[in-house]
Design a protein around this motif. Structure first.
Motif, PDB file in Angstrom:
ATOM      1  N   ALA A  25       0.698  -1.124  -0.027  1.00 43.43           N
ATOM      2  CA  ALA A  25       0.033  -0.124   0.061  1.00 43.43           C
ATOM      3  C   ALA A  25       0.808   1.337   0.037  1.00 43.43           C
ATOM      4  CB  ALA A  25      -0.856  -0.020   1.407  1.00 43.43           C
ATOM      5  N   CYS A  28       1.599   1.529  -3.473  1.00 44.11           N
ATOM      6  CA  CYS A  28       0.465   1.705  -4.503  1.00 44.11           C
ATOM      7  C   CYS A  28      -0.815   1.768  -3.780  1.00 44.11           C
ATOM      8  CB  CYS A  28       0.350   0.458  -5.351  1.00 44.11           C
ATOM      9  SG  CYS A  28      -1.057   0.189  -6.541  1.00 44.11           S
ATOM     10  N   ASP A  29      -1.318   2.975  -3.939  1.00 48.02           N
ATOM     11  CA  ASP A  29      -2.530   3.667  -3.044  1.00 48.02           C
ATOM     12  C   ASP A  29      -3.622   2.421  -3.438  1.00 48.02           C
ATOM     13  OD1 ASP A  29      -1.263   5.638  -2.325  1.00 48.02           O
ATOM     14  OD2 ASP A  29      -2.459   6.923  -3.507  1.00 48.02           O
ATOM     15  N   GLU A  30      -3.693   1.779  -4.419  1.00 46.26           N
ATOM     16  CA  GLU A  30      -4.743   1.101  -4.889  1.00 46.26           C
ATOM     17  C   GLU A  30      -4.772  -0.159  -3.880  1.00 46.26           C
ATOM     18  OE1 GLU A  30      -4.697  -0.037  -8.963  1.00 46.26           O
ATOM     19  OE2 GLU A  30      -5.431   2.270  -9.770  1.00 46.26           O
ATOM     20  N   CYS A  31      -3.671  -0.476  -3.400  1.00 46.52           N
ATOM     21  CA  CYS A  31      -3.726  -1.678  -2.500  1.00 46.52           C
ATOM     22  C   CYS A  31      -4.167  -1.248  -0.978  1.00 46.52           C
ATOM     23  CB  CYS A  31      -2.014  -1.794  -2.383  1.00 46.52           C
ATOM     24  SG  CYS A  31      -1.239  -3.010  -3.779  1.00 46.52           S
ATOM     25  N   TYR A  32      -4.599  -0.110  -0.734  1.00 50.55           N
ATOM     26  CA  TYR A  32      -5.258   0.112   0.562  1.00 50.55           C
ATOM     27  C   TYR A  32      -6.620  -0.521   0.463  1.00 50.55           C
ATOM     28  CZ  TYR A  32      -1.844   3.263   2.402  1.00 50.55           C
ATOM     29  OH  TYR A  32      -1.099   3.881   3.369  1.00 50.55           O
ATOM     30  N   GLU A  33      -7.014  -0.617  -0.797  1.00 48.71           N
ATOM     31  CA  GLU A  33      -8.424  -1.412  -0.744  1.00 48.71           C
ATOM     32  C   GLU A  33      -8.195  -2.902  -0.382  1.00 48.71           C
ATOM     33  OE1 GLU A  33     -12.260  -2.054  -0.754  1.00 48.71           O
ATOM     34  OE2 GLU A  33     -11.203   0.204  -1.014  1.00 48.71           O
ATOM     35  N   LYS A  36      -7.785  -2.976   3.214  1.00 48.54           N
ATOM     36  CA  LYS A  36      -8.924  -2.857   3.945  1.00 48.54           C
ATOM     37  C   LYS A  36      -9.889  -4.263   4.022  1.00 48.54           C
ATOM     38  CE  LYS A  36     -13.238  -0.160   4.063  1.00 48.54           C
ATOM     39  NZ  LYS A  36     -13.936  -1.070   4.110  1.00 48.54           N
ATOM     40  N   TYR A  85      -4.631   7.081   5.560  1.00 51.53           N
ATOM     41  CA  TYR A  85      -4.776   7.369   4.222  1.00 51.53           C
ATOM     42  C   TYR A  85      -6.215   7.760   3.758  1.00 51.53           C
ATOM     43  CZ  TYR A  85      -6.269   5.411  -0.531  1.00 51.53           C
ATOM     44  OH  TYR A  85      -6.559   5.282  -1.757  1.00 51.53           O
ATOM     45  N   GLN A  86      -7.122   7.118   4.724  1.00 49.77           N
ATOM     46  CA  GLN A  86      -8.521   7.611   4.514  1.00 49.77           C
ATOM     47  C   GLN A  86      -8.864   9.200   4.700  1.00 49.77           C
ATOM     48  OE1 GLN A  86     -10.428   4.713   6.892  1.00 49.77           O
ATOM     49  NE2 GLN A  86     -11.455   3.638   5.294  1.00 49.77           N
ATOM     50  N   ARG A  89      -7.604  11.208   1.986  1.00 50.17           N
ATOM     51  CA  ARG A  89      -8.252  11.143   0.777  1.00 50.17           C
ATOM     52  C   ARG A  89      -9.245  12.104   1.211  1.00 50.17           C
ATOM     53  NH1 ARG A  89     -10.612   5.722  -0.977  1.00 50.17           N
ATOM     54  NH2 ARG A  89     -11.498   7.179  -2.731  1.00 50.17           N
ATOM     55  N   GLN A  94     -11.303  13.374  -2.259  1.00 54.14           N
ATOM     56  CA  GLN A  94     -11.493  11.987  -2.960  1.00 54.14           C
ATOM     57  C   GLN A  94     -12.598  10.892  -2.248  1.00 54.14           C
ATOM     58  OE1 GLN A  94      -7.089  11.595  -2.858  1.00 54.14           O
ATOM     59  NE2 GLN A  94      -7.173  11.485  -5.073  1.00 54.14           N
TER      60      GLN A  94
END
Length: 263
Positions: A25, A28-33, A36, A85-86, A89, A94
């Motif tokens: 994560a 790569c920010d997408e890995c935060y999903e 989660k 991160y949240q 955003r 975002q």
């Protein structure tokens, strides 16, 4: 004996996956999903009847205890990074924090009603985090004044920015220490101590002399299998505190309500 190794493997694999996803994560920010989703899966892991059975049999095994503590540290650290991160955003517009708060409030509203938190309440929230949804929910749902405490200076600043974006900055304040606002502490009607606060006994000792008699102390904690995602509560009450209730829920954490004794 087989079940011992099955539990050991589950704990070890889960810790590994959380640590690896936390590393991913950061790149790569997408890995935060993905992170989660993995953290959310701990809820199901803790409620799974098979895992509960294995814990009852082997929960005091030294290797199980050691791995559980490692998993807790990994999950707590990952959750803190997730909250930051949240929060970031939200500050970058975002993430619709107001919509997120509304959704979450449906799950915590019952708890707030049971604690008799209303517009006249003064709530001290210790361990609020960088994305203080519970604290913001209290302010938005109950119009109560909330003072958030977190030892992480970055989390304090991020929480303050989220409160501004959600329009709750007049009712929710942030600080690193209770001692920074003693007058509010002395007017506090409710103290909530988050489940991710490690040294709950030390926190109670710190605030004890500031509180009025019969101030409600809400301790969130997780013992047993729930300790893989929460700091446990293992303490004997002194004459300073009266146990009012203990609520063991199907949720991620359990709750104990104390009151300061009138001495």
């Amino acid at each position: 004996m087989k079940e011992r190794f099955q539990l050991l493997l589950s704990l070890k694999v889960t810790e590994y996956e959380i640590n690896e996803l936390s590393k991913f994560a950061k790149e790569c920010d997408e890995c935060y999903e993905l992170l989660k989703v993995k953290l959310d899966s701990l809820h199901h892991f803790m409620r799974d009847p098979t895992n509960l059975h294995r814990w009852r049999e082997w929960g005091e095994d030294k290797d199980i205890v050691s791995l559980s503590e490692k998993l807790r540290e990994a999950s707590v650290q990952a959750l803190c990074e997730m909250e930051k991160y949240q929060s970031l955003r939200t500050c970058n517009h975002q993430l619709n924090a107001s919509e997120y708060i509304t959704t979450l409030s449906q799950t915590v509203k019952q708890e707030l009603d049971e604690l008799h938190i209303n517009e006249n309440s003064k709530v001290l929230f210790i361990g609020s985090g960088a994305f203080p949804i519970s604290a913001l929910t209290i302010a938005s749902e109950k119009n109560a004044e909330v003072h958030c405490i977190d030892i992480d200076e970055e989390a304090v600043e991020m929480g303050r920015k989220v409160s501004e974006i959600t329009g709750l900055q007049e009712t929710v304040r942030f600080s690193k220490s209770v001692r920074n606002d003693v007058p509010f502490a002395k007017r506090t009607t409710h103290v909530i101590i988050a489940s991710l606060v490690r040294n709950k006994r030390e926190v109670l000792n710190e605030i004890k002399d500031l509180l009025q008699p019969h101030t409600k102390i809400i301790l969130r904690y997780g013992n047993g299998l729930k300790s893989i995602f929460n700091y446990p509560l293992e303490m004997k009450l002194t004459n300073d505190w009266e146990l009012k209730s203990v609520k063991r829920s199907e949720g991620i954490y359990d709750t104990m309500v104390l009151e300061k004794m009138n001495v």
